[in-house]
Design a protein around this motif. Structure first.
Motif, short mmCIF file in Angstrom:
data_model
loop_
_atom_site.label_atom_id
_atom_site.label_comp_id
_atom_site.label_asym_id
_atom_site.label_seq_id
_atom_site.Cartn_x
_atom_site.Cartn_y
_atom_site.Cartn_z
N GLU A 119 -12.32 -24.75 -28.71
CA GLU A 119 -11.03 -25.43 -28.54
C GLU A 119 -10.07 -24.62 -27.68
O GLU A 119 -9.34 -25.17 -26.85
CB GLU A 119 -10.40 -25.72 -29.91
N ASN A 120 -10.06 -23.31 -27.86
CA ASN A 120 -9.20 -22.45 -27.04
C ASN A 120 -9.63 -22.45 -25.58
O ASN A 120 -8.79 -22.45 -24.67
CB ASN A 120 -9.20 -21.01 -27.57
N GLN A 121 -10.93 -22.46 -25.34
CA GLN A 121 -11.43 -22.52 -23.96
C GLN A 121 -11.08 -23.85 -23.32
O GLN A 121 -10.70 -23.90 -22.13
CB GLN A 121 -12.95 -22.31 -23.95
N ILE A 122 -11.17 -24.92 -24.09
CA ILE A 122 -10.79 -26.24 -23.57
C ILE A 122 -9.31 -26.26 -23.19
O ILE A 122 -8.91 -26.78 -22.14
CB ILE A 122 -11.09 -27.33 -24.61
N LEU A 123 -8.48 -25.64 -24.04
CA LEU A 123 -7.04 -25.60 -23.78
C LEU A 123 -6.74 -24.87 -22.48
O LEU A 123 -6.02 -25.39 -21.62
CB LEU A 123 -6.32 -24.92 -24.95
N TRP A 124 -7.28 -23.64 -22.35
CA TRP A 124 -6.89 -22.79 -21.22
C TRP A 124 -7.67 -23.05 -19.94
O TRP A 124 -7.16 -22.79 -18.84
CB TRP A 124 -7.05 -21.32 -21.62
N LYS A 125 -8.89 -23.59 -20.07
CA LYS A 125 -9.70 -23.81 -18.87
C LYS A 125 -9.73 -25.27 -18.41
O LYS A 125 -10.14 -25.56 -17.29
CB LYS A 125 -11.13 -23.33 -19.12
N VAL A 126 -9.30 -26.18 -19.29
CA VAL A 126 -9.32 -27.61 -18.93
C VAL A 126 -7.93 -28.23 -19.02
O VAL A 126 -7.40 -28.71 -18.01
CB VAL A 126 -10.31 -28.39 -19.85
N GLN A 127 -7.37 -28.22 -20.20
CA GLN A 127 -6.10 -28.93 -20.40
C GLN A 127 -4.93 -28.32 -19.64
O GLN A 127 -4.18 -29.05 -18.97
CB GLN A 127 -5.77 -28.99 -21.90
N ILE A 128 -4.76 -27.01 -19.73
CA ILE A 128 -3.63 -26.37 -19.04
C ILE A 128 -3.72 -26.55 -17.52
O ILE A 128 -2.73 -26.95 -16.88
CB ILE A 128 -3.54 -24.86 -19.40
#
Length: 211
Positions: A119-128
């Protein structure tokens, strides 16, 4: 107007510096608070409603009212003006960042999960990264508003180009009024142009191609 500026260069430049100092500091503080808070609100369900409610209510309160409420708390001068600009600048950045992250396509997130991302990788590498254009649009709005609203500092003894506008109105002096109003308008336009360039540069190439 030009004659006044040329004959009062030192005072004018001091006011311009005060204007820029107030604007930049308010914007930096607003970004430092709004962006992490918006990210947190997307991860904690209980904060979602509170963020949107605060944002919507905050947008309806006039900046002069915020300035007036700040004076009893922090006194007169630079501080209440900074507080008013900070609170006003937080709102568009907070809302845009929150809406941008929440608006990332669900299928994109599911695809990232399917690739094994946390979830953290999705946040920083995709969503942000996908939210950057929307986030910067909020920063751009906040920056232009801050330049314009910095003139209100004059009502609290905080200096800025608002001093010239206030003096021009009180003395019915067109040159004084324009010496404050026109440079403020030019600064707002320049800030909007600069932020537009930053927004274009910071937008991921994939999104530019999609547009």
């Amino acid at each position: 107007m030009i004659k006044y500026i040329l004959t009062h260069q030192t005072e004018f430049l001091v006011m311009v510096r005060q204007h820029l100092d107030l604007t930049i500091l308010a914007l930096v503080l607003a970004m430092a608070v709004a962006i992490p808070l918006a990210i947190l609100a997307t991860r904690v369900v209980l904060l979602e409603g509170a963020v949107m409610t605060i944002g919507n209510i905050g947008q309806t309160i006039p900046s002069l009212v915020i300035l007036g409420l700040g004076i009893p708390l922090v006194g007169i001068g630079f501080a209440p003006a900074l507080l008013a600009l900070f609170l006003r600048a937080v709102l568009p950045i907070l809302i845009n960042t929150f809406v941008g992250i929440k608006g990332v396509d669900h299928f994109v997130i599911e695809a990232a999960r399917g690739m094994g991302m946390t979830e953290n990788q999705i946040l920083w590498k995709v969503q942000i990264p996908l939210t950057v254009p929307v986030m910067l649009a909020g920063v751009r709005t906040a920056a232009v508003q801050a330049v314009s609203l910095a003139t209100l500092a004059a009502f609290a003894g905080g200096g800025t180009l608002g001093d010239l506008i206030q003096q021009g109105i009180m003395m019915v002096d067109k040159d004084l009024l324009l010496a404050g109003a026109v440079p403020t308008a030019i600064l707002a336009l320049l800030v909007d142009l600069l932020m537009g360039i930053v927004q274009t540069i910071a937008t991921p190439k994939g999104l530019k191609i999609a547009e």
